[in-house]
Design a protein around this motif. Structure first.
Motif, PDB file in Angstrom:
ATOM      1  N   THR A 120       0.838  -1.196   0.000  1.00  0.00           N
ATOM      2  CA  THR A 120       0.000   0.000   0.000  1.00  0.00           C
ATOM      3  C   THR A 120       0.875   1.248   0.000  1.00  0.00           C
ATOM      4  OG1 THR A 120      -1.758  -1.138   1.206  1.00  0.00           O
ATOM      5  CG2 THR A 120      -1.800   1.258   1.227  1.00  0.00           C
ATOM      6  N   ASN A 121       0.559   2.199  -0.874  1.00  0.00           N
ATOM      7  CA  ASN A 121       1.339   3.428  -0.966  1.00  0.00           C
ATOM      8  C   ASN A 121       1.062   4.291   0.260  1.00  0.00           C
ATOM      9  OD1 ASN A 121       2.614   5.813  -1.606  1.00  0.00           O
ATOM     10  ND2 ASN A 121       1.807   5.938  -3.688  1.00  0.00           N
ATOM     11  N   PRO A 122       2.051   4.522   1.139  1.00  0.00           N
ATOM     12  CA  PRO A 122       1.795   5.298   2.349  1.00  0.00           C
ATOM     13  C   PRO A 122       1.447   6.752   2.070  1.00  0.00           C
ATOM     14  CG  PRO A 122       4.150   4.914   2.081  1.00  0.00           C
ATOM     15  CD  PRO A 122       3.463   4.077   1.035  1.00  0.00           C
ATOM     16  N   GLU A 123       1.747   7.243   0.862  1.00  0.00           N
ATOM     17  CA  GLU A 123       1.399   8.625   0.525  1.00  0.00           C
ATOM     18  C   GLU A 123      -0.079   8.773   0.186  1.00  0.00           C
ATOM     19  OE1 GLU A 123       4.062  11.192  -1.616  1.00  0.00           O
ATOM     20  OE2 GLU A 123       5.402   9.501  -1.971  1.00  0.00           O
ATOM     21  N   VAL A 124      -0.709   7.694  -0.247  1.00  0.00           N
ATOM     22  CA  VAL A 124      -2.128   7.729  -0.612  1.00  0.00           C
ATOM     23  C   VAL A 124      -2.812   6.483  -0.032  1.00  0.00           C
ATOM     24  CG1 VAL A 124      -2.127   9.198  -2.659  1.00  0.00           C
ATOM     25  CG2 VAL A 124      -1.390   6.852  -2.884  1.00  0.00           C
ATOM     26  N   PRO A 125      -2.986   6.458   1.286  1.00  0.00           N
ATOM     27  CA  PRO A 125      -3.525   5.248   1.915  1.00  0.00           C
ATOM     28  C   PRO A 125      -5.002   5.022   1.657  1.00  0.00           C
ATOM     29  CG  PRO A 125      -3.264   6.978   3.550  1.00  0.00           C
ATOM     30  CD  PRO A 125      -2.645   7.494   2.279  1.00  0.00           C
ATOM     31  N   PHE A 126      -5.742   6.048   1.206  1.00  0.00           N
ATOM     32  CA  PHE A 126      -7.175   5.881   0.993  1.00  0.00           C
ATOM     33  C   PHE A 126      -7.466   5.477  -0.450  1.00  0.00           C
ATOM     34  CE2 PHE A 126      -6.680   9.200   4.341  1.00  0.00           C
ATOM     35  CZ  PHE A 126      -6.915   8.335   5.403  1.00  0.00           C
ATOM     36  N   LEU A 127      -6.696   4.541  -0.933  1.00  0.00           N
ATOM     37  CA  LEU A 127      -6.843   3.976  -2.269  1.00  0.00           C
ATOM     38  C   LEU A 127      -6.286   2.563  -2.215  1.00  0.00           C
ATOM     39  CD1 LEU A 127      -7.561   4.517  -5.300  1.00  0.00           C
ATOM     40  CD2 LEU A 127      -5.160   5.112  -5.625  1.00  0.00           C
ATOM     41  N   ALA A 128      -7.128   1.593  -2.487  1.00  0.00           N
ATOM     42  CA  ALA A 128      -6.708   0.198  -2.372  1.00  0.00           C
ATOM     43  C   ALA A 128      -5.770  -0.180  -3.521  1.00  0.00           C
ATOM     44  CB  ALA A 128      -7.929  -0.711  -2.368  1.00  0.00           C
ATOM     45  N   ASN A 179      -6.619   8.999  -8.117  1.00  0.00           N
ATOM     46  CA  ASN A 179      -5.623   8.106  -7.509  1.00  0.00           C
ATOM     47  C   ASN A 179      -5.221   8.585  -6.118  1.00  0.00           C
ATOM     48  OD1 ASN A 179      -5.828   6.894  -9.971  1.00  0.00           O
ATOM     49  ND2 ASN A 179      -3.779   7.417 -10.680  1.00  0.00           N
ATOM     50  N   GLY A 180      -6.206   9.092  -5.369  1.00  0.00           N
ATOM     51  CA  GLY A 180      -5.983   9.514  -3.999  1.00  0.00           C
ATOM     52  C   GLY A 180      -5.360  10.879  -3.849  1.00  0.00           C
ATOM     53  N   THR A 181      -5.169  11.627  -4.950  1.00  0.00           N
ATOM     54  CA  THR A 181      -4.508  12.929  -4.905  1.00  0.00           C
ATOM     55  C   THR A 181      -5.459  14.018  -5.386  1.00  0.00           C
ATOM     56  OG1 THR A 181      -2.376  11.877  -5.358  1.00  0.00           O
ATOM     57  CG2 THR A 181      -2.496  14.251  -5.687  1.00  0.00           C
ATOM     58  N   VAL A 182      -5.515  15.129  -4.646  1.00  0.00           N
ATOM     59  CA  VAL A 182      -6.346  16.265  -5.018  1.00  0.00           C
ATOM     60  C   VAL A 182      -5.528  17.236  -5.862  1.00  0.00           C
ATOM     61  CG1 VAL A 182      -7.608  18.260  -4.128  1.00  0.00           C
ATOM     62  CG2 VAL A 182      -7.825  16.040  -2.989  1.00  0.00           C
ATOM     63  N   LEU A 183      -6.094  17.638  -7.005  1.00  0.00           N
ATOM     64  CA  LEU A 183      -5.459  18.563  -7.958  1.00  0.00           C
ATOM     65  C   LEU A 183      -4.028  18.140  -8.308  1.00  0.00           C
ATOM     66  CD1 LEU A 183      -6.694  22.109  -6.831  1.00  0.00           C
ATOM     67  CD2 LEU A 183      -7.290  20.858  -8.902  1.00  0.00           C
ATOM     68  N   PRO A 184      -3.843  16.943  -8.846  1.00  0.00           N
ATOM     69  CA  PRO A 184      -2.503  16.493  -9.216  1.00  0.00           C
ATOM     70  C   PRO A 184      -2.036  17.093 -10.537  1.00  0.00           C
ATOM     71  CG  PRO A 184      -4.094  14.851  -9.866  1.00  0.00           C
ATOM     72  CD  PRO A 184      -4.870  15.934  -9.164  1.00  0.00           C
ATOM     73  N   THR A 185      -0.738  16.973 -10.770  1.00  0.00           N
ATOM     74  CA  THR A 185      -0.136  17.328 -12.051  1.00  0.00           C
ATOM     75  C   THR A 185       0.325  16.056 -12.751  1.00  0.00           C
ATOM     76  OG1 THR A 185       0.603  19.496 -11.278  1.00  0.00           O
ATOM     77  CG2 THR A 185       1.739  18.579 -13.191  1.00  0.00           C
ATOM     78  N   PHE A 186      -0.108  15.869 -13.991  1.00  0.00           N
ATOM     79  CA  PHE A 186       0.370  14.766 -14.827  1.00  0.00           C
ATOM     80  C   PHE A 186       1.633  15.284 -15.518  1.00  0.00           C
ATOM     81  CE2 PHE A 186      -4.115  14.455 -14.342  1.00  0.00           C
ATOM     82  CZ  PHE A 186      -4.521  13.144 -14.508  1.00  0.00           C
ATOM     83  N   ASP A 187       2.794  14.728 -15.165  1.00  0.00           N
ATOM     84  CA  ASP A 187       4.020  15.320 -15.705  1.00  0.00           C
ATOM     85  C   ASP A 187       4.887  14.317 -16.472  1.00  0.00           C
ATOM     86  OD1 ASP A 187       4.846  13.806 -13.577  1.00  0.00           O
ATOM     87  OD2 ASP A 187       6.173  15.322 -12.716  1.00  0.00           O
ATOM     88  N   ASP A 188       4.315  13.204 -16.919  1.00  0.00           N
ATOM     89  CA  ASP A 188       5.094  12.255 -17.719  1.00  0.00           C
ATOM     90  C   ASP A 188       4.378  11.936 -19.029  1.00  0.00           C
ATOM     91  OD1 ASP A 188       3.023  10.947 -16.493  1.00  0.00           O
ATOM     92  OD2 ASP A 188       4.132   9.112 -16.065  1.00  0.00           O
ATOM     93  N   HIS A 238       1.165   1.998 -23.679  1.00  0.00           N
ATOM     94  CA  HIS A 238       1.344   2.736 -22.431  1.00  0.00           C
ATOM     95  C   HIS A 238      -0.021   2.977 -21.794  1.00  0.00           C
ATOM     96  CE1 HIS A 238       3.881   5.467 -19.911  1.00  0.00           C
ATOM     97  NE2 HIS A 238       2.682   5.964 -19.636  1.00  0.00           N
ATOM     98  N   GLU A 239      -0.147   2.631 -20.518  1.00  0.00           N
ATOM     99  CA  GLU A 239      -1.420   2.725 -19.822  1.00  0.00           C
ATOM    100  C   GLU A 239      -1.370   3.756 -18.712  1.00  0.00           C
ATOM    101  OE1 GLU A 239      -2.785  -0.952 -18.298  1.00  0.00           O
ATOM    102  OE2 GLU A 239      -3.198  -1.823 -20.259  1.00  0.00           O
ATOM    103  N   ARG A 240      -2.570   4.242 -18.390  1.00  0.00           N
ATOM    104  CA  ARG A 240      -2.710   5.168 -17.277  1.00  0.00           C
ATOM    105  C   ARG A 240      -4.031   4.830 -16.588  1.00  0.00           C
ATOM    106  NH1 ARG A 240       0.412   9.596 -16.681  1.00  0.00           N
ATOM    107  NH2 ARG A 240       1.112   9.270 -18.823  1.00  0.00           N
ATOM    108  N   LEU A 241      -3.969   4.492 -15.320  1.00  0.00           N
ATOM    109  CA  LEU A 241      -5.155   4.145 -14.550  1.00  0.00           C
ATOM    110  C   LEU A 241      -5.562   5.346 -13.709  1.00  0.00           C
ATOM    111  CD1 LEU A 241      -7.219   2.130 -13.396  1.00  0.00           C
ATOM    112  CD2 LEU A 241      -5.438   1.304 -11.844  1.00  0.00           C
ATOM    113  N   LEU A 242      -6.800   5.823 -13.899  1.00  0.00           N
ATOM    114  CA  LEU A 242      -7.320   6.965 -13.157  1.00  0.00           C
ATOM    115  C   LEU A 242      -8.534   6.524 -12.358  1.00  0.00           C
ATOM    116  CD1 LEU A 242      -5.485   8.467 -15.206  1.00  0.00           C
ATOM    117  CD2 LEU A 242      -7.239  10.254 -15.290  1.00  0.00           C
ATOM    118  N   ILE A 243      -8.419   6.598 -11.034  1.00  0.00           N
ATOM    119  CA  ILE A 243      -9.509   6.225 -10.141  1.00  0.00           C
ATOM    120  C   ILE A 243     -10.052   7.501  -9.505  1.00  0.00           C
ATOM    121  CG2 ILE A 243     -10.168   4.877  -8.114  1.00  0.00           C
ATOM    122  CD1 ILE A 243      -7.874   2.970  -8.764  1.00  0.00           C
TER     123      ILE A 243
END
Length: 669
Positions: free
Chosen positions: A113-121, A315-324, A254-259
């Motif tokens: 589990t990603n400790p930076e975003v714990p509210f995402l399984a 993905n558990g983040t508010v107002l993220p930046t897609f930078d890749d 190339h995939e990108r999963l957005l929850i």
């Protein structure tokens, strides 16, 4: 010692852990205490972590089978995930306060589990023919006397179970059985036996205990479940879309999963009232507050999400930046609406150069920023599948209307370098859950690099898929697949289910009517009653269906819009009629001048889904087969607080009795 393995199926950019990540690592390993406020960490969008699953073929001491070449490890095609449920204290970014709010929520915890975003399984990755075992350990504290006299009053928030949304597996025993109750302190292992012909696609999992579903899902208890397939199409069978979606070098596209999640946490004052900002009225938290989700009466309901001022996270983040992101690269975006009730209308628009920072903006100020800076035409999205099921023909969209429970697999190309707005655009009143025009919201910003410039994106995508087909599809079907792709990106060779014709329908027909009535006590309205076919949920009653039959269903709503979801067996859309009886499943809703006013039903005729939005007063017709699985499961509205309060119904698939009826093999719950 057994070796844990993960499948690196989605590429993500790794970066050094921030101070926040280090602090949260400590939180996961130690007793949960409220962390101190820290300088905000960068909010780049992370891909969800992949579940660290023990696979039978990866064991350091596997079972051995005897072959002519000698002993060989025996792969029993099983994968196991340990999944613990507990309270987690962490942080969620509050844009208007330019700070992290401390929150304490129920969450899934597992190895990796990603400790930076714990509210995402974690994301589970499996394949047709594999058995997935999930060892669920409910470590939430006991709740004595949590059962109300009325089962349709939300209750037992620390009891749970598990639903594999969209999987074509058994609904009984320890499979996808949502009629089980796992109380605090209980350990239970779910077992999903995916058949060898299971569709490859995007599915998900979440709690589904009647009375606590909305509260737990809104806390972030949800994760993606990806089924990957390697079956090539042939003249007598269809194949997996995964075999076509390949890069020029042959690797998976190339995939990108957005929850998408809508975590409705609230901080309360000394009187138990939700703390709000004096100027905006939005929910707020003071420095020493801890946000929680513990009540239905003021944290869920009509218009509450908009009034809260909270932001849909990705993905558990508010107002993220897609930078890749790279200009000209075709990507497969797996979109999953794991929220509880509000529509997400996804758009990508080019941003003006030299735009001001969004830091500290929220509400009207952020909407004004969007109006001023997100001015480019919406990019095309090429939807190849919905709800994990491949379309016969790609649906080209400039907006992607996602209702709770929906999944959309869309091919996305950013035509040139620059910055782009990732938007939850205005949802028309008729298209939204609330029957009101929902506020536009910035979801994030995409930074796109590279030198490519694509003038005609549809031709570009078509040429890429045609090249892939020439290179990888079997000779006997290659020409027909290429011809289909040239014909507006047809994908007939990859549809997992055969079309259901009218002549195949041999059942009596089924009708589902959603409705909400006023709850009147002593002549005054004190709430709402949520109904299916005029009745609130009764666990002792069930709609009987018969294995082997094919049915046509009529879906409608007498008040409000509701996403219809039925477990186990998906359905094919036949017809959608508006309030005037006009067919809208091809064109979408049109005004008197022929302009599209709501696109969400456009091009849905003939497609397969497991969740479908039912507008107030519309008549929707779908067909479905009952194959392979018997047992009892549910249909319901996927506005999950509606489901918790009675908008659900049990369904039983019976063994045929040889006389046109069915025989029950189990008693009612």
């Amino acid at each position: 010692m057994e070796r844990l393995s993960s499948i690196p199926a989605v590429q993500s950019r790794s970066r050094p852990r921030s101070p926040l990540a280090i602090a949260l690592c400590v939180l996961i390993a130690a007793p949960m205490t409220a962390p101190a406020q820290e300088k905000p960490a960068p909010r780049e969008l992370e891909q969800p972590v992949f579940a660290r699953m023990l696979r039978s073929g990866d064991s350091a001491k596997p079972l051995l089978s005897l072959t002519e070449a000698g002993a060989k490890p025996l792969d029993t095609r099983e994968a196991k995930l340990d999944l613990r449920i507990a309270f987690t204290t962490s942080k969620i970014w509050d844009p208007k306060g330019k700070k992290f709010d401390t929150v304490k929520l129920r969450s899934y915890q597992s190895p990796g589990t990603n400790p930076e975003v714990p509210f995402l399984a974690p994301t589970i990755v499996t394949s047709p023919g594999e058995t997935v075992r999930i060892a669920l350990d409910n470590q939430l504290p006991p709740q004595p006397d949590c059962h109300p006299a009325d089962i349709n009053v939300p209750h037992c928030f620390n009891s749970t179970n598990l639903h594999s949304h969209g999987l074509w597996v058994s609904p009984t025993g320890n499979s996808d059985n949502v009629l089980l109750t796992l109380r605090p302190g209980v350990k239970f292992e779910y077992e999903y036996n995916l058949p060898a012909d299971h569709p490859a696609g995007t599915f998900w999992y979440h709690p589904h205990l009647h009375g606590s579903t909305a509260l737990q899902v809104s806390s972030g208890m949800a994760g993606a479940l990806l089924v990957r397939g390697e079956r090539l199409p042939a003249s007598d069978r269809t194949g997996d879309i995964d075999t076509l979606l390949r890069d020029p070098d042959g690797a998976a596209m190339h995939e990108r999963l957005l929850i998408f999640q809508q975590v409705a946490y609230a901080c309360r004052d000394s009187k138990g009232k939700i703390r709000t900002d004096d100027e905006t009225g939005f929910w707020t938290c003071d420095e020493n507050d801890v946000g929680e989700i513990e009540k239905y009466d003021d944290q869920f309901g009509f218009g509450v999400w908009q009034k809260s001022g909270r932001h849909t996270s990705i993905n558990g983040t508010v107002l993220p930046t897609f930078d890749d992101l790279v200009a000209g690269r075709i990507e497969r975006w797996r979109l999953l609406h794991a929220g509880v009730r509000d529509t997400v209308n996804l758009q990508f628009r080019e941003m003006k150069a030299a735009s001001a920072s969004i830091e500290g903006l929220s509400g009207k100020a952020l909407d004004n920023w969007v109006s001023k800076n997100c001015t480019g035409a919406p990019l095309k999205q090429f939807e190849v599948a919905s709800d994990g099921l491949t379309h016969a023909k790609t649906i080209v969209k400039s907006e992607n209307m996602l209702q709770p429970g929906y999944r959309s697999d869309a091919l996305v190309v950013f035509p040139k370098a620059g910055r782009y707005c990732v938007l939850d655009a205005f949802a028309p009143a008729s298209a939204s859950i609330t029957n009101a025009a929902e506020d536009r919201q910035l979801l994030g910003i995409a930074d796109v690099t590279g030198d490519a410039k694509v003038a005609d994106v549809e031709a570009y995508v078509t040429d890429a898929l045609v090249a892939s087909a020439h290179k990888r599809m079997p000779e006997g079907v290659r020409d027909s697949i290429v011809a289909g792709l040239r014909d507006h990106l047809r994908l007939d060779a990859f549809v997992p289910h055969k079309t259901i014709t009218k002549s195949e329908v041999n059942g009596k027909g089924q009708t589902v009517v959603f409705d909400i009535k006023d709850k009147i006590v002593d002549g005054k309205k004190v709430g709402d009653i949520y109904l299916v076919d005029g009745k609130p949920y009764d666990p002792s009653a069930a709609r009987d269906l018969i294995l082997g039959q094919t049915e046509e269903w009529h879906l409608t709503s007498q008040r409000g819009g509701h996403p219809f979801h039925i477990h186990v067996n998906p359905f094919q859309i036949v017809s959608i009629l508006d309030k005037n009886g006009k067919e809208v499943s091809v064109t979408g809703d049109l005004d008197k001048n022929g302009n599209v006013t709501d696109s969400q039903y456009a091009n849905l005729q003939g497609t397969w889904k497991d969740t479908l939005f039912v507008k107030d007063g519309y008549n929707l017709y779908v067909r479905t087969r009952y194959e392979r699985y018997i047992g009892e499961y549910v249909l319901h509205c996927h506005i999950l607080d509606h489901e918790d309060q009675g908008m659900m119904q049990n369904v039983r698939v019976l063994v045929p009795d040889g006389k046109g009826g069915g025989i029950s093999t189990t008693s009612h719950h």
